[in-house]
Design a protein around this motif. Structure first.
Motif, mmCIF file in Angstrom:
data_model
loop_
_atom_site.group_PDB
_atom_site.id
_atom_site.type_symbol
_atom_site.label_atom_id
_atom_site.label_comp_id
_atom_site.label_asym_id
_atom_site.label_seq_id
_atom_site.Cartn_x
_atom_site.Cartn_y
_atom_site.Cartn_z
ATOM 1 N N SER A 149 -7.575 -6.088 -1.408
ATOM 2 C CA SER A 149 -6.212 -6.610 -1.264
ATOM 3 C C SER A 149 -5.952 -7.818 -2.146
ATOM 4 O O SER A 149 -4.819 -8.047 -2.579
ATOM 5 C CB SER A 149 -5.938 -6.965 0.198
ATOM 6 O OG SER A 149 -6.720 -8.072 0.624
ATOM 7 N N SER A 283 -0.283 -8.467 0.977
ATOM 8 C CA SER A 283 -1.429 -7.556 0.916
ATOM 9 C C SER A 283 -2.735 -8.197 1.394
ATOM 10 O O SER A 283 -3.551 -7.516 2.034
ATOM 11 C CB SER A 283 -1.584 -6.993 -0.501
ATOM 12 O OG SER A 283 -1.722 -8.018 -1.454
ATOM 13 N N GLY A 287 -5.296 -6.627 4.102
ATOM 14 C CA GLY A 287 -6.725 -6.482 3.835
ATOM 15 C C GLY A 287 -7.567 -7.095 4.933
ATOM 16 O O GLY A 287 -8.576 -6.524 5.363
ATOM 17 N N SER A 333 2.544 -1.453 1.656
ATOM 18 C CA SER A 333 1.406 -2.331 1.421
ATOM 19 C C SER A 333 0.313 -2.111 2.460
ATOM 20 O O SER A 333 -0.867 -1.952 2.124
ATOM 21 C CB SER A 333 1.868 -3.790 1.430
ATOM 22 O OG SER A 333 0.796 -4.666 1.156
ATOM 23 N N VAL A 337 -3.183 -0.440 1.193
ATOM 24 C CA VAL A 337 -4.405 -1.251 1.207
ATOM 25 C C VAL A 337 -5.450 -0.631 2.135
ATOM 26 O O VAL A 337 -6.608 -0.432 1.750
ATOM 27 C CB VAL A 337 -4.091 -2.698 1.633
ATOM 28 C CG1 VAL A 337 -5.375 -3.465 1.952
ATOM 29 C CG2 VAL A 337 -3.316 -3.422 0.527
#
Length: 418
Positions: A149, A283, A287, A333, A337
């Motif tokens: 990410s 992001s 992550g 996103s 991810v």
């Protein structure tokens, strides 16, 4: 919480080359984002200028997407045989060739040079996509989502700075005696050349080749990947592609919808900025969630946010379109991810580059198909119908995420992905 390693496991320390790898990939990602932001921001105008037909302006984005998809598998195979450094630098050099073709074609006013230029420029897209997987080559399983990410987030710099360099690029081009719009590709080409240099000279040791040093017995394996033998991998690829298709399908026609509704360019621009911010700005959060609560839960969260975006577009009306498009970016996103994290661990190490290339290919083709079909769908059933048409795709994303994390027939890492 699923997906979090137990404290008693005493996880191994990070690979000593991982921090350097992330820094280099992040710098290259930012430069590639600038190159793409400039090139794509002025691309539709350049196509219209050289063809004289406004209805062909969308070919810039379509060809760029198809070029990135078409280069995904060859570059992944090159990575398998020669490592990430060679593959990513090759993609960057192809992108540089694309900017040269665009500059020459724009100067000569030739669509026969400009249109292939956008295809070759897709190398920058392929590099940006494969860089996120390169970030996981040396990752500890418990940090795979966060490492991926961080590199994705660096695209934010490019998409913010890139479009703002279009006007200075035009001024530079005019000073160099180039036609209107062509100067932007001088900026794009410069950023691409620096990206290639960063990857070639600084991506050492090569993260993929270095990762094989820990498993020398598999380093000579050939990339003979049969997806039917890896149902978990298939489901992971479907989840990523479905989220991408949903995002592109709705996003591509939102400016047209707003223009038809009588809104000014200011609202259209703000809406697209909100969308882009949603795609990249958070992001790292997704992550972190992938590593802490699991990839499955994070993809399902992304699917839920995508559904919320559809509802916002249906219920809030054009004046509040930034809300729906921001949610659309956030959902993409989260799903991308986390889904890419599943893809990165879905097969044994020797097959990963091949799977990652196929995932990027399918992701690109899904986006191109969604973008191409969105126009006819909008004409038939309107913007509301276009949004509703994405609901089954979102459901597919959720189902695929569950299937991708239920099958244990190909789990190469000891870390539990869901």
């Amino acid at each position: 919480m699923t997906g979090a390693p137990a404290a008693s496991q005493h996880p191994a320390p990070p690979h000593p080359a991982q921090r350097r790898t992330l820094v280099v990939l992040s710098a290259a990602q930012a430069l590639g984002g600038v190159a793409n932001g400039v090139a794509l921001g002025v691309g539709s105008l350049l196509v219209e200028q050289v063809t004289g037909r406004a209805e062909l302006a969308g070919l810039a984005a379509t060809l760029l997407t198809l070029g990135g998809a078409g280069l995904a598998v060859p570059l992944a195979r090159l990575a398998h045989h020669r490592g990430r450094r060679v593959a990513l630098t090759t993609g960057a050099m192809l992108a540089l060739l694309g900017t040269v073709l665009l500059a020459v074609g724009g100067t000569l006013g030739s669509p026969w040079i400009v249109l292939p230029g956008f295809l070759v420029l897709g190398g920058a897209t392929a590099v940006n996509l494969q860089s996120r997987f390169a970030a996981t080559d040396l990752s500890q399983p418990r940090r795979r989502g966060r490492d991926l990410s961080v590199v994705v987030w660096m695209t934010t710099i490019g998409v913010v700075i890139g479009p703002n360099l279009i006007a200075p690029g035009d001024v530079l081009g005019m000073a160099l005696g180039l036609p209107h719009l062509v100067g932007a590709y001088v900026i794009s080409g410069t950023a691409t050349a620096i990206m290639a240099a960063v990857l070639w000279f600084l991506l050492r040791p090569d993260p993929l080749l270095e990762s094989r040093a820990d498993a020398p017995e598999s380093s000579g394996a050939r990339p003979a990947l049969r997806l039917r033998d890896h149902p978990r991998a298939i489901a992971a690829v479907v989840a990523v592609a479905g989220a991408h298709a949903t995002m592109v399908g709705v996003m591509a026609l939102t400016p047209v919808h707003l223009e038809h509704a009588g809104h000014a360019l200011a609202l259209i621009g703000f809406t697209m900025s909100a969308h882009t911010a949603g795609m990249y700005a958070l992001s790292p959060l997704f992550g972190w969630l992938t590593d802490r609560v699991g990839a499955r839960s994070t993809v399902l969260l992304g699917a839920g946010i995508l559904l919320a975006a559809i509802l916002a577009n249906l219920l809030l009306g054009p004046d509040l379109s930034p809300v729906g498009l921001a949610l659309l970016g956030l959902g993409w996103s989260a799903a991308t991810v986390a889904g890419s994290t599943i893809v990165a661990a879905a097969v044994e190490q020797p097959l990963r580059p091949v799977l990652q290339g196929r995932s990027d290919l399918i992701m690109g083709l899904a986006g191109a198909a969604a973008g191409a079909s969105a126009g006819p769908v909008l004409g038939l059933v309107g913007y509301g119908g276009l949004n509703l048409a994405m609901v089954p795709v979102i459901a597919t994303v959720a189902i695929a995420a569950v299937l991708a994390t239920r099958s244990r027939s190909a789990t190469p890492a000891p870390h539990r992905v869901p």
